[in-house]
Scaffold this active site. Structure first.
Site, PDB file in Angstrom:
ATOM      1  N   SER A  76       0.840  -1.192   0.000  1.00  0.00           N
ATOM      2  CA  SER A  76       0.000   0.000   0.000  1.00  0.00           C
ATOM      3  C   SER A  76       0.879   1.248   0.000  1.00  0.00           C
ATOM      4  CB  SER A  76      -0.903   0.021   1.234  1.00  0.00           C
ATOM      5  OG  SER A  76      -1.808  -1.063   1.220  1.00  0.00           O
ATOM      6  N   TYR A 131      -4.780  -8.639   5.121  1.00  0.00           N
ATOM      7  CA  TYR A 131      -3.843  -9.659   4.634  1.00  0.00           C
ATOM      8  C   TYR A 131      -3.472 -10.601   5.767  1.00  0.00           C
ATOM      9  CZ  TYR A 131      -1.261  -5.585   6.320  1.00  0.00           C
ATOM     10  OH  TYR A 131      -0.842  -4.500   7.052  1.00  0.00           O
TER      11      TYR A 131
END
Length: 399
Positions: free
Chosen positions: A180, A399
């Site tokens: 990210s 995740y």
């Protein structure tokens, strides 16, 4: 200038623009700019937001935006003719104008896969510093890469891919890993030429040999030196994008390096003050970490909270230093449970967006917490959550 004949099937809008003056920026246009009066543009829906920004850069002021009715011709503006208003145009209700303006503002050109794994961009590391203070757990680094010479651009909430050097156990090149983006679209240097990541070095014990194993790509990034090359792909992702509504309520729930997209959000909201984006809503970050020393970007977050108390709330869940009401460790789901009624009430507004980023294990606990608040109001949270997702107001990247 856009010709309606070449854009059949697209929704078209006519911009009436005043205030354009001849200058260095407008000299390259293919039509004359008058010192006064209006210029009319025909713009496809897909380019409305981009055209609004361009007009602003040229010093123009949008007088009105009207749907092109498909019958009355739009005056073509060129160096050989004087702009004329739309023939036979009828007044457009104010509600229609507002709707068109809203659509234009929300429509965003989202860059995706400008660089692919078979042809990555080779950037250079220009910064790499630690984010975990003394006494904290693990290694987390803030790493910045120079994008000069590339076409790479991105939006807050997107990710880039990193291809670590070398080969795997089978002698094949390593596959990319996604991270990210932790910087705004303008980069940490505000020059549109950098991208930053927040990277934790992956470390775990091999289940059979019991040896400590370190992640290939995360170790590469945490140890990369200034001046070293890095293979970058992307950007990718549309799930975590920040809405353009400057009056929105943004609830952010993060654990560890899940702070990355929210750092980008907050820097755009509060640290960068751009003419095209002035955040006036409420941003609320609920951040879960194991120790105080693991609060990533702590000084900057708390500075924003101090400077913008009416627009930013900061709530920590520090698992190894705080206790939940049951006497156990304080995790992010416990903080959400404490504020579940308030979060539920905020979610009733169509202007509220909720984001979750970090370890996947946080999802169930947060769902359980909000389920209780929903039940008090006679609502099934699982059903309501599906509706939020359908409205693009519940965003999850774990995740």
């Amino acid at each position: 200038m856009y010709s309606p004949s070449t854009l059949a099937g697209n929704r078209l809008f006519v911009y009436e623009v005043a205030g354009l003056n001849q200058n260095d920026n407008t000299d390259s246009l293919d039509y004359s700019i008058r010192q006064s009066g209006s210029v009319f543009f025909t713009v496809p829906y897909s380019r409305m937001n981009q055209e609004m920004r361009r007009i602003t850069r040229l010093g123009g002021r949008i007088v009105s935006i009207k749907p092109f009715n498909g019958i009355a011709p739009v005056a073509t503006v060129s160096s050989a003719s004087t702009p004329q208003p739309i023939a036979q145009s009828s007044p457009v209700p104010e509600q229609t104008k507002k709707k068109a303006m809203t659509q234009a503002k929300e429509k965003t050109d989202i860059p995706v896969n400008i660089y692919r794994p078979n042809q990555p961009f080779i950037g250079k590391c220009i910064e790499n510093y630690p984010l975990v203070d003394e006494g904290g757990i693990g290694i987390v680094q803030h790493v910045t890469f120079d994008l000069s010479g590339s076409d790479l651009r991105y939006l807050e909430g997107q990710s880039i891919g990193i291809i670590p050097p070398g080969t795997d156990a089978n002698g094949k090149p390593h596959k990319l890993r996604l991270y990210s983006i932790a910087s705004t679209r303008h980069g940490d240097k505000l020059d549109d030429k950098t991208v930053s990541l927040c990277v934790r070095q992956l470390e775990y014990q091999h289940p059979e040999t019991k040896e400590t194993v370190y992640g290939v790509c995360s170790t590469h990034l945490c140890n990369i030196g200034v001046g070293d090359d890095v293979a970058i792909t992307g950007p990718v992702g549309k799930e975590m994008l920040l809405p353009s509504d400057e009056d929105a309520t943004i609830i952010m729930m993060a654990t560890g390096t899940g702070i990355a997209p929210f750092r980008a959000f907050l820097w755009r909201m509060f640290k960068e003050q751009h003419e095209d984006y002035k955040f006036k809503g409420l941003a609320w970050l609920i951040f879960g970490v194991p120790k105080t020393a693991n609060i990533l970007y702590q000084e900057e977050l708390e500075q924003i909270a101090a400077e913008f108390p009416d627009n930013f709330r900061l709530t920590y869940a520090i698992s190894r230093e705080q206790q939940n009401p049951q006497g156990g460790r304080m995790y992010i789901q416990h903080r959400v449970a404490e504020h579940a009624d308030e979060i539920w009430n905020l979610l009733q507004s169509p202007k509220t967006h909720a984001y979750m980023c970090g370890l996947k294990g946080m999802e169930d606990g947060i769902d359980d917490a909000i389920s209780g608040a929903a039940a008090k109001n006679g609502t099934d949270w699982s059903v309501y959550q599906k509706q939020l997702k359908k409205e693009h107001r519940w965003h999850v990247e774990t995740y």
